[in-house]
Each structure stands twice: as C-alpha cells, then as structure tokens.
Design an enzyme around this catalytic site. Sequence first.
Site, PDB file in Angstrom:
ATOM      1  N   TRP A 100       1.532   3.375   3.685  1.00 46.93           N
ATOM      2  CA  TRP A 100       1.889   4.719   3.401  1.00 46.93           C
ATOM      3  C   TRP A 100       0.901   5.780   3.129  1.00 46.93           C
ATOM      4  CZ3 TRP A 100       6.879   5.016   4.151  1.00 46.93           C
ATOM      5  CH2 TRP A 100       7.518   4.008   3.808  1.00 46.93           C
ATOM      6  N   ASP A 167       0.174  10.003  -4.342  1.00 47.07           N
ATOM      7  CA  ASP A 167       1.616   9.479  -4.282  1.00 47.07           C
ATOM      8  C   ASP A 167       1.780   8.412  -5.173  1.00 47.07           C
ATOM      9  OD1 ASP A 167       3.714   8.109  -3.296  1.00 47.07           O
ATOM     10  OD2 ASP A 167       3.133   7.598  -1.437  1.00 47.07           O
ATOM     11  N   LYS A 191      12.124   4.067  -6.135  1.00 53.56           N
ATOM     12  CA  LYS A 191      11.428   2.832  -6.528  1.00 53.56           C
ATOM     13  C   LYS A 191      11.266   2.910  -7.984  1.00 53.56           C
ATOM     14  CE  LYS A 191       9.866   2.519  -2.179  1.00 53.56           C
ATOM     15  NZ  LYS A 191       9.007   3.327  -1.560  1.00 53.56           N
TER      16      LYS A 191
HETATM   17  C1  LIG Z   1       8.625   3.824  -0.356  1.00 51.76           C
HETATM   18  C2  LIG Z   1       7.341   4.774  -0.344  1.00 51.76           C
HETATM   19  C3  LIG Z   1       7.078   5.987   0.414  1.00 51.76           C
HETATM   20  C4  LIG Z   1       8.285   6.416   1.272  1.00 51.76           C
HETATM   21  O1  LIG Z   1       9.136   6.824   0.578  1.00 51.76           O
HETATM   22  P1  LIG Z   1      10.310   7.786   1.296  1.00 51.76           P
HETATM   23  O2  LIG Z   1      11.186   8.429   0.061  1.00 51.76           O
HETATM   24  O3  LIG Z   1      11.345   6.605   1.923  1.00 51.76           O
HETATM   25  O4  LIG Z   1       9.940   8.722   2.237  1.00 51.76           O
HETATM   26  C5  LIG Z   1       5.905   6.572   0.355  1.00 51.76           C
HETATM   27  N1  LIG Z   1       4.703   6.120  -0.421  1.00 51.76           N
HETATM   28  C6  LIG Z   1       4.943   4.890  -1.250  1.00 51.76           C
HETATM   29  C7  LIG Z   1       3.943   4.488  -1.937  1.00 51.76           C
HETATM   30  C8  LIG Z   1       6.227   4.220  -1.212  1.00 51.76           C
HETATM   31  O5  LIG Z   1       6.422   2.990  -1.899  1.00 51.76           O
END
Ligand SMILES: *Cc1c(COP(=O)(O)O)cnc(C)c1O
Length: 356
Positions: A100, A167, A191
């Site tokens: 990511w 993030d 998540k």
């Molecule tokens: C799942 C995830 C993403 C991607 O998320 P989307 O909502 O599918 O774009 C980005 N960063 C992290 C840390 C993730 O776990």
Amino acid sequence: MKHNFGAGPCILPKEVFQEASEAVIDFDNTGLSILEISHRSKEFEQVVLEAEALVRELMNVPTDYSVLFLQGGASQQFAMVPMNILPEGGKAAYLDTGVWATKAAKEASKLGNVEIVASSADKNYTYIPKNFAVPADAAYFHYTSNNTIYGTEIFEKPIVPIPTVVDMSSDILSRVIDVADFDLIYAGAQKNMGPAGVTLVIVKNELLGKSGRVIPSIFDYQQHAKAGSMYNTPPVYSIYVSMLNLRWLKAKGGVDVIEQENLIKARTLYDEIERNPFFKGTANEMDRSRMNVTFVMDNAEQEAAFLALAKERGLIGLKGHRSVGGFRASIYNALSITSINALVDAMKEFEEKQSS
Ligand SMILES: *Cc1c(COP(=O)(O)O)cnc(C)c1O
C-alpha cells in the site's frame, strides 16, 4: 458460529448488523428505507453530523481540522493527497513499508517528485525502517501506520520537520493517537470503521488550498469541507453503518477501552504462535501489528491441513496474502476475544493431532 478473520471488508459488531438491517426496511420511523431516503433530508443530515461528531469525540480531533466522508477508498487518497498538497514541481517524501505504501508513492510520483526515505523491501517488509532522514524541503512526509498485508505497525509517529500524512486504513480507531501530531489522516472505512464505500479524511485546514494546482472539484478537499461531505450524493448507507459502529465504540467506552482489548487479543495470539512448535510469526517482534497477525508453518506442506481444520471450526478468512503466504488473522475492533480463543484452540488441537 463463524469467526471472521478477514482483512477487509471485515467483521462489524452483531448489533450494528442488526440495526443496519432494520434501517433498510424502516429508517428511524420515517416509513422509508435508508436506501431510498434523500441525502438532503434532515434525517440523513443528522446522520452525517452525528458521524462527524463521533469521530471528533472518539479521536479528540482539534477544531482546526476538517472531518470528511469521501468515496474512492484509500486508493483515491493516494492521488488526492498529492493533488491537494503537493505543488507543481514539488517533492514529497514516502516511507516504503509494503504494497500500500508503494502504491501511494507511485500515484504521487505521477504528480511530482517522490523521494523514498527508507524501505524494508529487502526483507519482504517484515520490519519497519528506523532512523531515516526526511528532506526538510519536501511538501510532506507520507507513511502507512499499519501494513495490513505484512502484519507490521508503526506505533510512534516518526518525528519529521515537515507536515505528516498517514494512511491509517487498517488501524484507525484501534488505539489512542494524538491527531494534532498529523496534518492529514485517511482511512478506507472497511478495515476497522465500517463497511466498504466510504473513506474517512481528517485534514488540518491550514494545509488546504496551498498547492497552487487547478484540480477538479470532486478531488478538492476544500470543496468537500465547504459542503460538509455533501458536495455530491454521499455513500448514504456506508456513512450510516459507520455511524452505528462509531456509536457502538463510544458505548463500549471509546478508543482507550478498545485499545486495551486489542492489546490482550494480540498478545494472546502471538503468545500461542511463539509457544506452538508448528507455527512461527513473520514480522519482526518489535514491529508486530495488533490488527493483522501474520504467521506461517515451518512445514509449509501442512498449511492446507491447518486451514481445513480452521474451516471446520468456523474460522474464516485466515489464508495469508499471496505475497507473504501462510496465515493472516485480522483481529479488528469488532473481533472478540472468544474468536481469538477459538483460533488458539484450533492451533493447539492441530499440534496435538500431529504429535499423537
Ligand atoms: C486496504 C488498504 C488500502 C486500500 O484501500 P481501498 O479502500 O481498497 O482503496 C490502502 N491502504 C491500506 C493500509 C489498506 O489496508
């Protein structure tokens, strides 16, 4: 009973599913479904206001930050962040701790210069790089606080001389943080905060409108902030279910209470991985995630047998990501210690069967 260890979309509390399902038929005694109600109705405006208020309260967000509910997932934020805060020809600093983080850096590199300040790619991202230097002339520093795929987490915000963007998709609301340490926080909801379809952005107002770029309105944080996350039709149902989940978290006692539970859950599982001779963790001990626990077997040929046993015991979503292999137990806020104990019991049962 099923125990859902899936990485995302993920488990949410049963009470939230129950209430969310009732609102599909009759939302708040309106006689209308939440799926058909106008996003401009006062009932739904209340939902957005309450969701924002709960985020502010649970995370203790300072008043000079905007709280936004957007679409496009964390992946859209990979692009929106540089569009909004990286000036033309400017430079941004990224820490590379996995898939990511790499994707975020790649999108930024389409809009400016990216300097990778450190990377743990040399050991398949099993550790968090430390003691790296961040250029003081970069517009911002970006990192991923929890590496969902590799099971590593950054608990202490690196101290850097420039604005910090994080993030937090997979550890948002799992532990107490000081929002004032950051300039921009984003997280795909699916998540740990709610269902798929909505993304939380918490941004310091001072940062906005300074990149000098002309950007489409839909990607402009200022437009969304001005409109109270109603610039266009928002993801009504995803925001509603997130709000229910935030209410659940508040009723539980808030982030500091869930953090203590998450600590016990993670410790219980890591202890068994360390004790059980058939399993071993993949992440560097001091960098181990409290949200995604990655582990493998010494004898990889036995992994299918353990997954089969897990399935029999109702343990779902344990297969590891293809880039790590083995297993990954995602143990987000709504996953109870009962589910952790069920997994630990299955690991012990596997050990006994193999040893007898
Ligand atoms: C799942 C995830 C993403 C991607 O998320 P989307 O909502 O599918 O774009 C980005 N960063 C992290 C840390 C993730 O776990």
